[in-house]
Write a protein that holds these residues in place. Structure first.
Motif, PDB file in Angstrom:
ATOM      1  N   LEU A  87       0.829  -1.210   0.000  1.00  0.00           N
ATOM      2  CA  LEU A  87       0.000   0.000   0.000  1.00  0.00           C
ATOM      3  C   LEU A  87       0.859   1.254   0.000  1.00  0.00           C
ATOM      4  N   ALA A  88       1.970   1.210   0.743  1.00  0.00           N
ATOM      5  CA  ALA A  88       2.821   2.397   0.871  1.00  0.00           C
ATOM      6  C   ALA A  88       3.486   2.789  -0.439  1.00  0.00           C
ATOM      7  N   ARG A  89       3.451   1.932  -1.471  1.00  0.00           N
ATOM      8  CA  ARG A  89       4.043   2.260  -2.765  1.00  0.00           C
ATOM      9  C   ARG A  89       3.042   2.930  -3.699  1.00  0.00           C
ATOM     10  N   LEU A  90       1.792   3.049  -3.276  1.00  0.00           N
ATOM     11  CA  LEU A  90       0.777   3.647  -4.135  1.00  0.00           C
ATOM     12  C   LEU A  90       0.808   5.176  -4.035  1.00  0.00           C
ATOM     13  N   PRO A  91       0.425   5.875  -5.102  1.00  0.00           N
ATOM     14  CA  PRO A  91       0.383   7.335  -5.061  1.00  0.00           C
ATOM     15  C   PRO A  91      -0.552   7.834  -3.957  1.00  0.00           C
ATOM     16  N   GLY A  92      -0.053   8.765  -3.147  1.00  0.00           N
ATOM     17  CA  GLY A  92      -0.877   9.362  -2.105  1.00  0.00           C
ATOM     18  C   GLY A  92      -1.006   8.537  -0.843  1.00  0.00           C
ATOM     19  N   VAL A  93      -0.299   7.399  -0.762  1.00  0.00           N
ATOM     20  CA  VAL A  93      -0.393   6.527   0.407  1.00  0.00           C
ATOM     21  C   VAL A  93       0.976   6.445   1.073  1.00  0.00           C
ATOM     22  N   ALA A  94       1.005   6.524   2.399  1.00  0.00           N
ATOM     23  CA  ALA A  94       2.259   6.417   3.149  1.00  0.00           C
ATOM     24  C   ALA A  94       2.029   5.533   4.364  1.00  0.00           C
ATOM     25  N   ALA A  95       3.053   4.745   4.732  1.00  0.00           N
ATOM     26  CA  ALA A  95       2.954   3.835   5.870  1.00  0.00           C
ATOM     27  C   ALA A  95       3.815   4.333   7.017  1.00  0.00           C
ATOM     28  N   GLN A  96       3.367   4.025   8.237  1.00  0.00           N
ATOM     29  CA  GLN A  96       4.177   4.261   9.424  1.00  0.00           C
ATOM     30  C   GLN A  96       4.680   2.922   9.932  1.00  0.00           C
ATOM     31  N   ARG A  97       5.974   2.853  10.257  1.00  0.00           N
ATOM     32  CA  ARG A  97       6.551   1.599  10.698  1.00  0.00           C
ATOM     33  C   ARG A  97       6.374   1.393  12.201  1.00  0.00           C
ATOM     34  N   LEU A  98       6.217   0.145  12.594  1.00  0.00           N
ATOM     35  CA  LEU A  98       6.175  -0.283  13.988  1.00  0.00           C
ATOM     36  C   LEU A  98       7.100  -1.477  14.126  1.00  0.00           C
ATOM     37  N   GLU A 838       0.227   8.438  21.974  1.00  0.00           N
ATOM     38  CA  GLU A 838       0.447   9.866  21.870  1.00  0.00           C
ATOM     39  C   GLU A 838       1.009  10.207  20.497  1.00  0.00           C
ATOM     40  N   ASN A 839       0.825  11.468  20.095  1.00  0.00           N
ATOM     41  CA  ASN A 839       1.340  11.951  18.821  1.00  0.00           C
ATOM     42  C   ASN A 839       2.709  12.581  19.018  1.00  0.00           C
ATOM     43  N   VAL A 840       3.664  12.230  18.148  1.00  0.00           N
ATOM     44  CA  VAL A 840       5.021  12.767  18.225  1.00  0.00           C
ATOM     45  C   VAL A 840       5.497  13.123  16.825  1.00  0.00           C
ATOM     46  N   ASN A 841       6.529  13.981  16.756  1.00  0.00           N
ATOM     47  CA  ASN A 841       7.135  14.345  15.477  1.00  0.00           C
ATOM     48  C   ASN A 841       8.038  13.219  14.994  1.00  0.00           C
ATOM     49  N   ILE A 842       7.830  12.772  13.762  1.00  0.00           N
ATOM     50  CA  ILE A 842       8.619  11.681  13.199  1.00  0.00           C
ATOM     51  C   ILE A 842       9.418  12.205  12.012  1.00  0.00           C
ATOM     52  N   LYS A 843      10.684  11.840  11.988  1.00  0.00           N
ATOM     53  CA  LYS A 843      11.621  12.347  10.988  1.00  0.00           C
ATOM     54  C   LYS A 843      11.408  11.680   9.637  1.00  0.00           C
ATOM     55  N   ALA A 844      11.714  12.410   8.580  1.00  0.00           N
ATOM     56  CA  ALA A 844      11.611  11.880   7.217  1.00  0.00           C
ATOM     57  C   ALA A 844      12.443  10.607   7.074  1.00  0.00           C
ATOM     58  N   GLU A 845      11.994   9.704   6.212  1.00  0.00           N
ATOM     59  CA  GLU A 845      12.702   8.443   6.023  1.00  0.00           C
ATOM     60  C   GLU A 845      12.563   7.967   4.583  1.00  0.00           C
ATOM     61  N   THR A 846      13.569   7.195   4.151  1.00  0.00           N
ATOM     62  CA  THR A 846      13.559   6.539   2.849  1.00  0.00           C
ATOM     63  C   THR A 846      13.843   5.059   3.075  1.00  0.00           C
ATOM     64  N   PHE A 881      14.209   4.572  12.291  1.00  0.00           N
ATOM     65  CA  PHE A 881      12.949   5.273  12.565  1.00  0.00           C
ATOM     66  C   PHE A 881      13.237   6.242  13.697  1.00  0.00           C
ATOM     67  N   THR A 882      13.018   7.547  13.457  1.00  0.00           N
ATOM     68  CA  THR A 882      13.435   8.561  14.413  1.00  0.00           C
ATOM     69  C   THR A 882      12.302   9.527  14.694  1.00  0.00           C
ATOM     70  N   SER A 883      12.035   9.773  15.974  1.00  0.00           N
ATOM     71  CA  SER A 883      11.113  10.832  16.379  1.00  0.00           C
ATOM     72  C   SER A 883      11.874  11.840  17.231  1.00  0.00           C
ATOM     73  N   TYR A 884      11.350  13.047  17.315  1.00  0.00           N
ATOM     74  CA  TYR A 884      12.089  14.108  17.995  1.00  0.00           C
ATOM     75  C   TYR A 884      11.130  15.075  18.671  1.00  0.00           C
ATOM     76  N   PHE A 885      11.684  15.877  19.595  1.00  0.00           N
ATOM     77  CA  PHE A 885      10.909  16.880  20.313  1.00  0.00           C
ATOM     78  C   PHE A 885      10.987  18.227  19.592  1.00  0.00           C
ATOM     79  N   GLY A 886       9.898  18.979  19.581  1.00  0.00           N
ATOM     80  CA  GLY A 886       9.926  20.343  19.077  1.00  0.00           C
ATOM     81  C   GLY A 886      10.380  20.441  17.642  1.00  0.00           C
TER      82      GLY A 886
END
Length: 910
Positions: A87-98, A838-846, A881-886
């Motif tokens: 699904l994450a390879r489709l246009p307009g769709v993005a996946a979050q990793r766990l 909770e919601n947190v800021n997640i860094k860009a990934e490839t 997979f990286t999340s950060y504050f502020g």
């Protein structure tokens, strides 16, 4: 009358294996004579990657809505190792990793809360705390295709603002031949076994059987898939970054850290069964069953280190040695005490979906349909924390001098002096004064045991009348009823050693080999089987909801009864010689929602609980229109408009209320509290779409789409005044208190543009035959406000930019592909303390995946016909997979290094 027509090859692909059930069904017509079609189909041989791409393209072409599709290369062979990754390879769709695997998705910048998942057109219950489906629960080997509907129509019962993901099983009668397919893959993680007793090796296998009987009137499909997948992780977590009050510059510094290594073993079993009965052209009955059992066993070992926030109890303060751009990058934690943790997380989940669909054609004009379904999901978690250290409570035991230095990517590296693997130094018991369940400093651990139960029942009755001629091709109408009951029991217990207040040396029978924490410089740590120690009855348990006010209101029940009446007019006409197809429709959605909860307050140190039930009813009207204009041969312009809804999160719809009284407040407010809101209305949006699609070959197209979603409202937490004097007239002080609860507030918008290209290089030159690429990119923008005067906030799940690229080669039995998916920074939902979200800021990934294989069916060796081999590598570039504050990305909240997963396997079809 002209009509947008797929080619003969497209029709062949549909005839070879298409099974579009539920609302996903789209009628495909052609002006070519049936005999000519049959002759063309007989000579077409398309397999592997190109089969998948061509069938997906045919589904996109023939749909009246704007859709994206994924199709299996063959029985039990979707293009990726999981549905979420595909699904994450489709246009307009993005996946979050766990834990290193794709788990939940966002569609067009709208997170999992705005997405609905269906199986064969029926909404699915979820093991998630809310509505979002965790797609790694569904074995990809048992699905035939997945269709993402970006624009709804009136016959879509499970629509959502973001989109609807419909997972589809195979139709054995449509498939039309007896087939047995077997696959087996070995798997290995390149980080190795990080924890004692764990493994870095696993496997996955599946078997599928498809057959037809009784002169092709009965069809069956049965599949079983099993996975035992290892996962390893080196993980850095920080408490936060407060200011260091040591000079005028006042930089930020590490508040505390909890780095650890995690080893997990994921076991998943899935069963699929489809039974079709079609005695004649007038009647068809289909029963389908889909069951999954999912267990994730995780062992986590690490050292928790108080930093600046531990000054005065966990250490005597921090000496800053180097500061860069307002952040302490090197320093020393003086007289530091730490807590050594041996934790366990285990998730057991089960999902069951059963559906029975019956279609009866009365005559050339009338047909009726009845569909009944049940979807159930159950989840039980065990999240255990086990503490050990050099002494009980703050200020006791041996301390250390810890040096720390920012490593430039994922947190800090440490130096130390004590041996944290010494069982004579590190003993069982609470090293810090974190809780007093049965006495001072008596929290030696904690165990969470939340339980989720979700049941969804549906009944749909529909009819269609087909007109003999005219612009209106047919009219569909019907009624759908869905009942959903979801409950959460948030059980949690403080753990205290039976030998309290003494610390305890770990008994030899529980000791394991030390665990290395070299990845952040802390050497080896004491490791033991904490779950076995707990199961043997060595702890006293204290129920948290008897002493913790917020815990007492974390459990809830939510009920929904949704009745939807719908009518849809299907159009097929011409305007100025321009062929037009599409539909216009309307839904009337009536909802009766309620919740059972608890009113909780504290009296003399004890939590007092009183049951409460509350709810609401409402009706929403949802019009929709989808029109397709064939502007030239193979070229389509689609326009769509609709009013859509997504129901509020179920954990926010609970009727719970907690409040407390402070006799001597510093702000003059004696009363405060928190509550859910069983009166929440759904998120609503008016959405507009336009797309241009150019199908220049059977395996090639270009598409460009623009969309705008006008969000009528948004759910956010709001503080509001409440007169507690009406409940407690004799209580002194200010009777007006503040209660925080979710409310329907101001809305906003989401807008974006998508582009996608599928290209077979063989159209340029014969020497390039077999080479191809699939490219897509999306740009999203949004603005959401809680109130008209408030500042715009970030929409959870929205990445401003996403890009996908796949390059493949397939010829003479060989196939190879490499795929990359990128998403920019976004606000994601993760697990925090006590397994809350909770919601947190997640860094860009490839994330990059690769695969190479060979199909011996094209080798000319008859004995190997049907056999294929493959090698896959997931996370080829080891993307963390990286999340950060502020806003400062150096303030790393969570850095997860997963390593690469290698899979070597065989498939056999006969």
């Amino acid at each position: 009358m002209f009509q947008f027509k797929p080619s003969l090859l497209t029709l062949a692909m549909i005839a070879a294996g298409a099974s579009v059930q539920g609302y996903a069904a789209e009628e495909v017509k052609t002006d070519v004579e049936p005999q000519a079609q049959e002759q063309s189909i007989e000579v077409i041989q398309v397999t592997g990657i190109r089969r998948s791409l061509q069938e997906s393209q045919s589904l996109k072409m023939s749909s009246s809505s704007i859709v994206e599709a994924i199709s299996a290369e063959d029985i039990g062979k979707l293009p990726d190792v999981s549905i979420a990754e595909s699904l994450a390879r489709l246009p307009g769709v993005a996946a979050q990793r766990l834990d290193g695997r794709a788990n939940v998705i966002s569609i067009r910048g709208l997170g999992p809360d705005f997405t609905t998942a269906t199986l064969n057109g029926r909404e699915q219950a979820s093991v998630n705390d809310n509505r979002g489906v965790e797609f790694d629960q569904y074995p990809s080997e048992l699905l035939n295709r997945v269709v993402v509907y970006k624009t709804p129509d009136a016959s879509v019962m499970a629509q959502a603002i973001g989109g609807t993901v419909d997972m589809q099983t195979i139709s054995p009668l449509t498939y039309g031949e007896q087939t047995i397919a077997v696959s087996l893959r070995g798997e290995m993680n390149d980080l190795g076994a990080l924890n004692s007793g764990s493994t870095d090796k696993g496997y996955r296998g599946s078997i599928s059987y498809v057959d037809q009987f009784a002169d092709e009137t009965i069809g069956i499909a049965i599949g079983y898939a099993r996975m035992q997948s290892p996962n390893q992780e080196e993980r850095w977590q920080a408490w936060g970054y407060p200011e260091l009050d040591y000079d005028a510059a006042n930089p930020k510094v590490l508040g505390g850290a909890k780095p650890f290594v995690r080893s997990s073993e994921l076991e998943r079993d899935g069963v699929m069964a489809v039974f079709e009965y079609q005695p004649n052209d007038s009647f068809k009955s289909v029963v389908d069953v889909y069951y999954t059992k999912f267990k994730d066993d995780q062992r986590l070992r690490g050292i928790e280190i108080p930093g600046q926030w531990g000054a005065g109890w966990g250490n005597t303060g921090i000496t800053a040695l180097e500061t860069e751009d307002g952040l302490v990058t090197k320093g020393t934690i003086n007289d530091a005490a730490v807590i050594v943790r041996n934790d366990v997380n285990i998730r057991d989940a089960k999902s069951l979906s059963i559906g029975w669909n019956n279609k009866f054609t009365i005559n050339d004009n009338w047909s009726v349909e009845a569909d009944i379904a049940l979807s159930k999901a159950e989840r039980t978690d065990l999240g255990m924390e086990s503490y050990s250290g050099t002494g009980r409570g703050n200020g006791n035991g041996a301390t250390d001098t810890l040096g720390f230095e920012y490593n430039g990517q994922g947190g800090y590296d440490f130096t130390h002096n004590l041996d944290y693997a010494d069982p004579n130094l590190i003993k069982l018991g609470g090293a810090f004064s974190w809780g007093n369940p049965i006495g001072p400093d008596s929290q030696d651990g904690f165990i969470n045991k939340p339980e989720i139960d979700d049941e969804l029942k549906s009944l749909r009755l529909a009819a269609e009348y087909v007109f003999d001629d005219g612009a209106v091709r047919s009219i569909q109408f019907g009624l759908n009823r869905t009942d959903r009951d979801k409950s959460k029991r948030d059980n949690g217990y403080y753990l205290t050693l039976k030998d309290y207040p003494n610390m305890m040396t770990v008994p030899d029978k529980y000791l394991l080999d030390p665990t290395s924490l070299a990845f952040f410089g802390m050497g080896d740590m004491l490791s033991y089987d904490s779950l076995a120690f707990y199961n043997d009855g060595n702890y006293i348990e204290t129920n948290a909801d008897s002493v913790d006010l917020s815990r007492a209101t974390n459990s809830w029940d939510v009920y929904e009864e949704v009745t939807t009446a719908f009518v849809k007019v299907n159009l097929e006409t011409e305007l100025w010689d321009l062929p037009i197809t599409g539909n216009v429709g309307l839904q009337a959605v009536h909802t009766d929602q309620s919740s059972d909860g608890t009113i909780a307050t504290v009296d003399s140190g004890t939590v007092i609980k009183t049951p409460i039930t509350a709810g609401d009813t409402y009706t929403e009207w949802l019009p929709s229109i989808n029109l397709g204009f064939e502007v030239a041969e193979g070229q389509m312009v689609r326009v769509a408009a609709a009013r859509t809804l997504t129901r509020a999160r179920m954990d926010k719809m609970n009727a719970n209320v907690n409040f407390s009284y402070n006799a001597n407040p510093t702000d003059g407010v004696n009363w405060s509290g928190g509550a859910g809101n069983p009166y929440l209305k759904p998120w609503l949006a008016r959405q507009y779409d336009i797309s241009y699609e150019n199908y220049f070959s059977d395996q090639g197209y270009f598409a460009l789409a623009v969309f705008y979603k006008d969000l009528e409202n948004y759910v956010y937490d709001q503080q509001s005044a409440f007169n507690f004097g009406e409940l407690f007239p004799d209580q002194p002080g200010n009777p007006i208190g503040l209660v925080t609860q979710p409310q329907n507030g101001q809305g906003g918008y989401v807008q974006g543009i998508e582009a996608s290209l599928s290209l077979d290089f063989g159209i340029f030159a014969d020497t390039l035959d077999g080479f191809g690429t699939i490219l897509s990119g999306t740009y999203n923008d949004s603005e959401v406000k809680e109130t008209a005067d408030s500042e715009a906030t970030t929409l959870p799940g929205l990445s401003e930019k996403t890009f996908n690229a796949t390059v493949y080669y397939e010829n003479s039995g060989f196939d190879a592909r490499i795929s990359s998916r990128y998403r920019s920074d976004f606000l994601g939902e993760v697990t925090k303390i006590s397994l809350q979200r909770e919601n947190v800021n997640i860094k860009a990934e490839t994330v990059v995946d690769a695969q190479i294989g060979y199909d011996f069916s094209e080798s000319g060796i008859d004995a190997l016909y049907g056999l294929s081999v493959l090698l896959q590598v997931n996370n080829l570039t080891n993307e963390p997979f990286t999340s950060y504050f502020g806003d400062d990305k150096r303030e790393v909240r969570d850095f997860q290094n997963y390593g690469r997963n290698y899979m070597l396997g065989v498939n056999y079809k006969f």
